[in-house]
Motif scaffolding. Structure first.
Motif, PDB file in Angstrom:
ATOM      1  N   ASP A 179       0.842  -1.190   0.000  1.00 60.32           N
ATOM      2  CA  ASP A 179       0.000   0.000   0.000  1.00 60.32           C
ATOM      3  C   ASP A 179       0.880   1.243   0.000  1.00 60.32           C
ATOM      4  OD1 ASP A 179      -2.878   0.290  -0.004  1.00 60.32           O
ATOM      5  OD2 ASP A 179      -2.633   1.528   1.786  1.00 60.32           O
ATOM      6  N   ASN A 222       0.600   5.464   0.038  1.00 61.33           N
ATOM      7  CA  ASN A 222      -0.294   6.596   0.248  1.00 61.33           C
ATOM      8  C   ASN A 222       0.507   7.884   0.314  1.00 61.33           C
ATOM      9  OD1 ASN A 222      -2.983   5.084   0.980  1.00 61.33           O
ATOM     10  ND2 ASN A 222      -1.353   4.076   2.149  1.00 61.33           N
ATOM     11  N   GLU A 247      -3.231  -7.907   0.459  1.00 62.29           N
ATOM     12  CA  GLU A 247      -4.402  -7.115   0.840  1.00 62.29           C
ATOM     13  C   GLU A 247      -4.488  -6.905   2.346  1.00 62.29           C
ATOM     14  OE1 GLU A 247      -9.285  -7.134   0.294  1.00 62.29           O
ATOM     15  OE2 GLU A 247      -8.055  -8.682  -0.670  1.00 62.29           O
ATOM     16  N   LYS A 290      -3.031  -3.632   3.809  1.00 64.18           N
ATOM     17  CA  LYS A 290      -3.526  -2.316   3.396  1.00 64.18           C
ATOM     18  C   LYS A 290      -3.636  -1.395   4.611  1.00 64.18           C
ATOM     19  CE  LYS A 290      -7.354   0.097   1.180  1.00 64.18           C
ATOM     20  NZ  LYS A 290      -6.427   1.021   0.496  1.00 64.18           N
ATOM     21  N   TYR A 326      -5.565   1.590   6.309  1.00 64.09           N
ATOM     22  CA  TYR A 326      -6.860   2.274   6.271  1.00 64.09           C
ATOM     23  C   TYR A 326      -6.783   3.512   7.159  1.00 64.09           C
ATOM     24  CZ  TYR A 326      -8.564  -2.185   4.386  1.00 64.09           C
ATOM     25  OH  TYR A 326      -8.752  -3.305   3.632  1.00 64.09           O
ATOM     26  N   GLY A 378     -13.237   2.699  -3.269  1.00 64.55           N
ATOM     27  CA  GLY A 378     -11.834   2.531  -3.648  1.00 64.55           C
ATOM     28  C   GLY A 378     -10.993   3.742  -3.343  1.00 64.55           C
ATOM     29  N   SER A 379     -11.642   4.849  -2.958  1.00 67.34           N
ATOM     30  CA  SER A 379     -10.888   6.048  -2.588  1.00 67.34           C
ATOM     31  C   SER A 379     -11.252   6.446  -1.163  1.00 67.34           C
ATOM     32  CB  SER A 379     -11.159   7.183  -3.577  1.00 67.34           C
ATOM     33  OG  SER A 379     -12.556   7.437  -3.671  1.00 67.34           O
ATOM     34  N   ASN A 391     -13.648   2.096   1.486  1.00 65.04           N
ATOM     35  CA  ASN A 391     -12.873   0.907   1.132  1.00 65.04           C
ATOM     36  C   ASN A 391     -13.427  -0.318   1.844  1.00 65.04           C
ATOM     37  OD1 ASN A 391     -10.374   2.160  -0.334  1.00 65.04           O
ATOM     38  ND2 ASN A 391     -10.685   3.403   1.504  1.00 65.04           N
ATOM     39  N   ASN A 416      -4.478   7.640  -2.068  1.00 67.47           N
ATOM     40  CA  ASN A 416      -3.907   6.304  -2.268  1.00 67.47           C
ATOM     41  C   ASN A 416      -3.297   6.214  -3.667  1.00 67.47           C
ATOM     42  OD1 ASN A 416      -4.633   3.174  -3.245  1.00 67.47           O
ATOM     43  ND2 ASN A 416      -3.671   3.368  -1.254  1.00 67.47           N
ATOM     44  N   THR A 427      -2.826   0.536  -4.224  1.00 68.50           N
ATOM     45  CA  THR A 427      -3.597  -0.209  -3.234  1.00 68.50           C
ATOM     46  C   THR A 427      -2.961  -1.569  -2.983  1.00 68.50           C
ATOM     47  OG1 THR A 427      -5.630   0.870  -3.942  1.00 68.50           O
ATOM     48  CG2 THR A 427      -5.855  -1.167  -2.695  1.00 68.50           C
ATOM     49  N   GLN A 438      -2.620  -5.305  -2.540  1.00 71.41           N
ATOM     50  CA  GLN A 438      -3.431  -6.377  -3.108  1.00 71.41           C
ATOM     51  C   GLN A 438      -2.666  -7.691  -3.087  1.00 71.41           C
ATOM     52  OE1 GLN A 438      -4.132  -4.975  -7.150  1.00 71.41           O
ATOM     53  NE2 GLN A 438      -2.324  -6.041  -7.930  1.00 71.41           N
TER      54      GLN A 438
END
Length: 678
Positions: free
Chosen positions: A109, A111, A189, A192, A194, A269-270, A273, A424, A427, A429
């Motif tokens: 991820d 950002n 994933e 990620k 958040y 997705g932005s 999530n 982001n 992402t 994954q």
């Protein structure tokens, strides 16, 4: 020999002098010492030559050992068609072709904090703020003091998250070239990051799961901050469906429901999530803006949502209960001054004062307050921001009596808009591949648990309909190189054996080991492998069939093409002829045959261990050398003693001769004088 005693030897006799003794001594040394010296010289030469031969035999033994080892023939070579995958295979993996479609590779991820800075040492923010995020099952709230530098904030992110999130300052260019990046350490994933408000379920239950109308409802904020409700439905999963499969299915159902909501679809997705938690069995629903996430429905708790909403964070909470009595001083709440003396009375309890002040604050437009169970004030606002500013020292004391801090306080959504402006870039994954028609996901791009013994490294995705092909074949190159090494060592050894065991009748010269039977036998011991064969007729197996032969000068040659052809046609036959086959003999599993196995055992008997033939011979040469040195030492001691004694006797004889000669000379003189006048 004592030189003092010999220095005047022969003066009296002119016969018994030092030269005579030296000549006698050299004659004895030639007869007694020179033979020992020659034996010592021969011994040293034998030791040197033997050491060289043992080294060569050990080299050949290593080659024979490798060629007699089953694992040598289990080596595998991997060729990949396409650039999407790199692969290796362990020894013994079945020869095969593997077709793999790479749908996506695992990513971490990445950002970006939107605010840009002039330098790493630039202040990140003027007012105190908090960076909140969730990663790998943990919520982190990192207080950032006003004036903290950009570089310090990056380090805080890394340190406070235990390295699960990495703060990195990047120079991106422009007038203010520096930006803060917040990245996950690992791919997959479940790694990620958040930001904002995050709700995680417990592990989703295994077994058949179905979501109908009213079973799962999720409430999220739209772009205007208004509540939007989405109803999630999902067809029934298989009775044997595992927890992680159900989690994936519900995740996709939630995303589909959000996509179908016109007010929320653009945020998916932005700002909004939906993902999978650590371990792959739980769900994560996130609002990056910090707005509350709520979950309702008949089956919400049943499927794993024991917590049904993210907590609401108050803007300001008193650190201590409000004081009792008549309070003095003024406070300023979002630009509205409040004189505490107007709302408090002498004899009031702290609870009464708190309730009165809360009522006064509630009269300020857009700001509201209540008293918590600890007797302190809790303040919020419709705008998401509250300013508490002291006017003077008395004002600061008034704030202390209420337990309220001074400063600017904003909801996370405001902080996100004004300071963090998080975006982001990449992402996190999982890698996703299709093997034998089955979709497989993994959190990393290195995969070693799909095909036993095959290690895959995903580099990129494959074109649609064009899978990468991993071809696993026998590593015949290694076997060929091992044979070449054996031939090289053989051709190094044989000339040396011929040299040290030769005899030329014309010149009557012999090699250092001529006549040493077990040295002469080495050649025949090695060469007997050329007489070994198995099978019959067209199936007869021999070294000649596999490209190995020797000429009349004992030079070995190797036809590589014959061995490669045999390895391609029947690798098992080559392996069995080289290493032998396992058979049950007298109830015991025993390996039988194998040219290189037999050679390895024969060479072991020559050089391996202290009881091997050549090691014992080397030990005997060492003992002989020690004995010869002792013999020489003792012989020299005897010679020195003999000639020291001879010198003593010569000195005595010389003295007597001198005296006699002197007496004779005196008589002669008397005779000469007596006869002189006559």
């Amino acid at each position: 020999m004592a030189m003092g005693k010999l220095s005047s030897l022969g003066v009296g006799s002119n016969v018994l002098n030092y030269d005579v003794i030296e000549k006698l001594k050299k004659a004895d040394e030639k007869a007694m010492i020179d033979p020992i010296d020659k034996k010592m010289k021969d011994n040293i030469e034998k030791q040197a030559e033997l050491s060289g031969i043992i080294g060569m035999l050990n080299g050949m033994r290593n080659s024979a050992q490798t060629l007699s080892d089953y694992s040598t023939y289990m080596g595998r070579k991997v060729n990949v068609i396409g650039d999407a995958i790199r692969a290796t295979a362990n020894a013994g993996v079945p020869i095969q072709d593997i077709n793999i479609e790479v749908k996506q590779i695992a990513k971490n991820d990445i950002n970006e904090v939107g605010t840009k800075f002039e330098d790493r040492s630039s202040p990140f923010c003027e007012e105190d703020t908090t960076l909140a995020f969730y990663v790998r099952g943990q919520n982190f709230k990192i207080p950032i003091k006003g004036g903290t530098t950009l570089g310090e904030v990056a380090q805080l992110v890394t340190d406070k998250s235990g390295g699960n999130a990495i703060g990195v300052v990047m120079k991106t260019g422009g007038a203010n070239p520096y930006q803060l990046m917040i990245n996950s350490k690992e791919t997959g994933e479940e790694n990620k990051i958040y930001f904002g408000a995050t709700l995680q379920s417990d592990d989703i239950a295994s077994g058949a799961q179905e979501l109908g109308d009213g079973d799962l409802e999720i409430v999220l904020k739209d772009a205007n901050g208004l509540d939007q409700s989405v109803m999630v439905t999902m067809p029934k999963t298989d009775e044997n469906s595992k927890s992680n499969n159900n989690a994936q299915a519900i995740k996709e159902a939630i995303k589909k429901a959000i996509e179908e909501n016109a007010e929320l679809s653009d945020l998916l997705g932005s700002d909004i999530n939906v993902g999978i938690g650590v371990g792959g069995k739980s769900l994560v629903i996130n609002d990056r803006r910090g707005y509350q996430v709520q979950v309702f429905g008949n089956k919400a708790k049943e499927i794993g949502f024991k917590k049904t909403e993210t907590p609401i964070e108050n803007l300001v909470t008193s650190s201590t209960p409000v004081e009792g009595g008549k309070l003095k001083g003024s406070i300023n709440i979002s630009g509205i001054p409040l004189n505490l003396a107007d709302f408090t009375e002498r004899g009031n309890t702290g609870e009464q004062n708190a309730q009165a002040i809360a009522q006064a604050i509630n009269n300020v437009a857009g700001v509201y307050a209540y008293v918590n169970d600890k007797g302190g004030l809790v303040l919020n606002s419709d705008s998401g921001e509250i300013y508490i500013k002291p006017q003077d020292e008395a004002s600061r004391e008034a704030l202390k009596s209420l337990g309220l801090p001074e400063g600017t306080f904003a909801e996370y959504s405001k902080t996100q808009e004004q300071i963090f402006k998080l975006k982001n870039i990449q992402t996190a994954q999982d890698a996703e591949i299709i093997y034998n028609g089955v979709t497989i996901t993994r959190s990393k791009n290195t995969i070693n648990d799909i095909v036993g013994g095959v290690n895959l490294e995903l580099i990129s995705t494959t074109p649609e309909g064009s899978p990468a092909t991993v071809s696993i074949t026998a590593d015949n190159d290694t076997i060929v190189e091992d044979i070449k090494s054996f031939v090289e060592k053989y051709n190094e050894l044989m000339p040396k054996l011929a040299e040290v065991t030769k005899y030329d009748p014309d010149t009557q010269t012999a090699g250092i080991f001529n006549g040493v039977s077990f040295i002469r036998m080495i050649r025949s011991t090695v060469n007997k492998i050329f007489s070994m064969s198995s099978g019959s007729g067209l199936e007869v197996q021999s070294l000649i069939k596999y490209g190995l032969s020797i000429d009349d000068n004992s030079k070995m040659s190797f036809d590589e093409s014959k061995l490669r052809s045999a390895l391609s046609a029947n690798p098992d036959a080559v392996r069995e002829f080289f290493i032998g086959v396992d058979k049950t003999v007298l109830g015991k599993e025993t390996r039988v045959g194998g040219v290189f196995r037999v050679l390895n055992e024969d060479l072991d008997s020559l050089v391996k261990g202290s009881n091997s033939t050549l090691q014992l011979y080397e030990q005997s040469l060492t003992r002989d050398d020690k004995r010869l040195r002792e013999d020489r030492k003792q012989t020299m001691q005897r010679l020195n003693a003999r000639y020291d004694s001879m010198a003593e006797r010569f000195a005595a004889y010389d003295s007597q001769i001198a005296k006699t000669d002197n007496s004779f000379k005196s008589v002669q003189m008397m005779i000469n004088q007596a006869t002189k006048g006559k």
